[in-house]
Design an enzyme around this catalytic site. Sequence first.
Site, PDB file in Angstrom:
ATOM      1  N   ARG A 192      14.629 -35.313  11.519  1.00  0.00           N
ATOM      2  CA  ARG A 192      14.865 -36.214  12.647  1.00  0.00           C
ATOM      3  C   ARG A 192      13.552 -36.342  13.405  1.00  0.00           C
ATOM      4  O   ARG A 192      12.731 -35.418  13.404  1.00  0.00           O
ATOM      5  CB  ARG A 192      15.946 -35.659  13.575  1.00  0.00           C
ATOM      6  CG  ARG A 192      17.303 -35.431  12.914  1.00  0.00           C
ATOM      7  CD  ARG A 192      18.275 -34.808  13.907  1.00  0.00           C
ATOM      8  NE  ARG A 192      19.594 -34.606  13.319  1.00  0.00           N
ATOM      9  CZ  ARG A 192      19.996 -33.482  12.714  1.00  0.00           C
ATOM     10  NH1 ARG A 192      19.148 -32.451  12.622  1.00  0.00           N
ATOM     11  NH2 ARG A 192      21.203 -33.371  12.208  1.00  0.00           N
ATOM     12  N   LYS A 242      19.838 -29.693  15.535  1.00  0.00           N
ATOM     13  CA  LYS A 242      20.846 -29.822  16.583  1.00  0.00           C
ATOM     14  C   LYS A 242      21.544 -28.491  16.811  1.00  0.00           C
ATOM     15  O   LYS A 242      21.814 -27.746  15.873  1.00  0.00           O
ATOM     16  CB  LYS A 242      21.878 -30.890  16.200  1.00  0.00           C
ATOM     17  CG  LYS A 242      21.331 -32.319  16.234  1.00  0.00           C
ATOM     18  CD  LYS A 242      22.432 -33.320  15.957  1.00  0.00           C
ATOM     19  CE  LYS A 242      21.923 -34.762  16.090  1.00  0.00           C
ATOM     20  NZ  LYS A 242      22.996 -35.752  15.815  1.00  0.00           N
ATOM     21  N   HIS A 293      14.322 -43.013  11.869  1.00  0.00           N
ATOM     22  CA  HIS A 293      15.470 -42.300  11.294  1.00  0.00           C
ATOM     23  C   HIS A 293      15.790 -42.791   9.886  1.00  0.00           C
ATOM     24  O   HIS A 293      16.374 -42.056   9.085  1.00  0.00           O
ATOM     25  CB  HIS A 293      16.695 -42.463  12.192  1.00  0.00           C
ATOM     26  CG  HIS A 293      17.707 -41.377  12.019  1.00  0.00           C
ATOM     27  ND1 HIS A 293      17.474 -40.063  12.380  1.00  0.00           N
ATOM     28  CD2 HIS A 293      18.960 -41.394  11.496  1.00  0.00           C
ATOM     29  CE1 HIS A 293      18.537 -39.325  12.109  1.00  0.00           C
ATOM     30  NE2 HIS A 293      19.447 -40.111  11.567  1.00  0.00           N
ATOM     31  N   ARG A 352      14.499 -40.538   7.234  1.00  0.00           N
ATOM     32  CA  ARG A 352      15.374 -39.400   6.938  1.00  0.00           C
ATOM     33  C   ARG A 352      16.502 -39.827   6.004  1.00  0.00           C
ATOM     34  O   ARG A 352      16.829 -39.124   5.051  1.00  0.00           O
ATOM     35  CB  ARG A 352      15.935 -38.852   8.253  1.00  0.00           C
ATOM     36  CG  ARG A 352      17.005 -37.777   8.119  1.00  0.00           C
ATOM     37  CD  ARG A 352      17.334 -37.255   9.513  1.00  0.00           C
ATOM     38  NE  ARG A 352      18.614 -36.587   9.607  1.00  0.00           N
ATOM     39  CZ  ARG A 352      18.806 -35.294   9.371  1.00  0.00           C
ATOM     40  NH1 ARG A 352      17.791 -34.536   8.993  1.00  0.00           N
ATOM     41  NH2 ARG A 352      20.002 -34.748   9.511  1.00  0.00           N
ATOM     42  N   HIS A 378      23.222 -30.782   8.160  1.00  0.00           N
ATOM     43  CA  HIS A 378      24.521 -31.304   8.575  1.00  0.00           C
ATOM     44  C   HIS A 378      25.528 -30.158   8.679  1.00  0.00           C
ATOM     45  O   HIS A 378      25.614 -29.321   7.773  1.00  0.00           O
ATOM     46  CB  HIS A 378      25.045 -32.329   7.557  1.00  0.00           C
ATOM     47  CG  HIS A 378      24.344 -33.643   7.632  1.00  0.00           C
ATOM     48  ND1 HIS A 378      24.393 -34.567   6.601  1.00  0.00           N
ATOM     49  CD2 HIS A 378      23.590 -34.208   8.608  1.00  0.00           C
ATOM     50  CE1 HIS A 378      23.687 -35.630   6.948  1.00  0.00           C
ATOM     51  NE2 HIS A 378      23.190 -35.427   8.155  1.00  0.00           N
ATOM     52  N   TYR A 393      26.215 -40.779   2.221  1.00  0.00           N
ATOM     53  CA  TYR A 393      25.158 -41.265   1.340  1.00  0.00           C
ATOM     54  C   TYR A 393      25.688 -41.656  -0.039  1.00  0.00           C
ATOM     55  O   TYR A 393      25.035 -42.408  -0.756  1.00  0.00           O
ATOM     56  CB  TYR A 393      24.060 -40.206   1.202  1.00  0.00           C
ATOM     57  CG  TYR A 393      23.316 -39.982   2.496  1.00  0.00           C
ATOM     58  CD1 TYR A 393      22.339 -40.878   2.926  1.00  0.00           C
ATOM     59  CD2 TYR A 393      23.611 -38.904   3.315  1.00  0.00           C
ATOM     60  CE1 TYR A 393      21.674 -40.694   4.123  1.00  0.00           C
ATOM     61  CE2 TYR A 393      22.954 -38.708   4.518  1.00  0.00           C
ATOM     62  CZ  TYR A 393      21.989 -39.602   4.917  1.00  0.00           C
ATOM     63  OH  TYR A 393      21.343 -39.428   6.110  1.00  0.00           O
TER      64      TYR A 393
END
Length: 325
Positions: free
Chosen positions: A176, A201, A269, A272, A295, A304
């Site tokens: 990110r 995150k 982004h 990524r 994730h 994806y």
Amino acid sequence: MPAHRPDPLPLARFAATADLAHAIEGWQQQLKSERRASPHTLAAYGRDLAFFLDFARDHHGEQPSLDLLRRLKPADFRAFLAARAARDLAKTSQARALSVLRGFFRFLDRRGLVSNPALTVLRGPRLPQAVPKPLSEGDARAAIEAADTVQTVGSAPWIAARDTALVTLLYGCGLRLSEALDLTRRQAPTAGMASLRVTGKGGKTRIVPLLPIVSTAVDEYLAHCPHPIGANDDLFVGVRGGPLNPRLVQRLMEQLRFHLGLPDTATPHALRHSFATHLLAGGADLRAIQELLGHASLSTTQRYTAIDAAKLMEVYDRAHPRAGE
């Protein structure tokens, strides 16, 4: 504070009596210390709560307090969402605002300050399943190669080296933008390193394999950067040596879109997204991609698979032992 690390909204910005302001301060501290919310998240959550309290003040004609929050009905929250919808805000923005309110009221309930079940009967807006929009392999390669040529006339050569390093890092490691800009000089992916430790995150760390092309680009940038960068200083710096503003990276991608004829979806982004999509197309395991991207849920990574279903079936046909029977 650096431009890419905004402060939480000050308490004075919230329409609130003293008791409610004290609760908001505790909520912000919990988000920061226990949930390890990023500065961007803290600022965004604060804006959503402040907007709600402004609405509640105008809607009820009194300064919001813990007592007012206790008295709110489902109709009050529906009126708030309707007011946001009237501003033509995206459904994702609506959903986030509702999530912020639920989290805040949950915090108040656990602290024994306010118990109000009105939010439990509300349903958030139905969100379409977002499909990532990656660049093609050729466009990703072209973006890296052109990153050092799109700056305005007169830019220092080290700026070109910095931009090349950053674009290469975003695509080569699937970071990110905030993760890349949060790297310190001590964490710099340089020659001799086999992997990069990334803090994503929620303060979660992950290990990403490091391609030689990434470390070479970063080494080139550091060799030309005229500013002294201490071990704990930000790796990527601006013209004056301060932390690099993410808006400048977004502007770089805008320039690349113009010069290369890339689609409007070619953002930082998107690099990524391209990292993940190209790995999947090459036969990489979905669980491995989940780990590389950081994730929390596999369902997020599974988005994806909708991008190149034909390619995925081709890999499946090659790999499954009973394929072709």
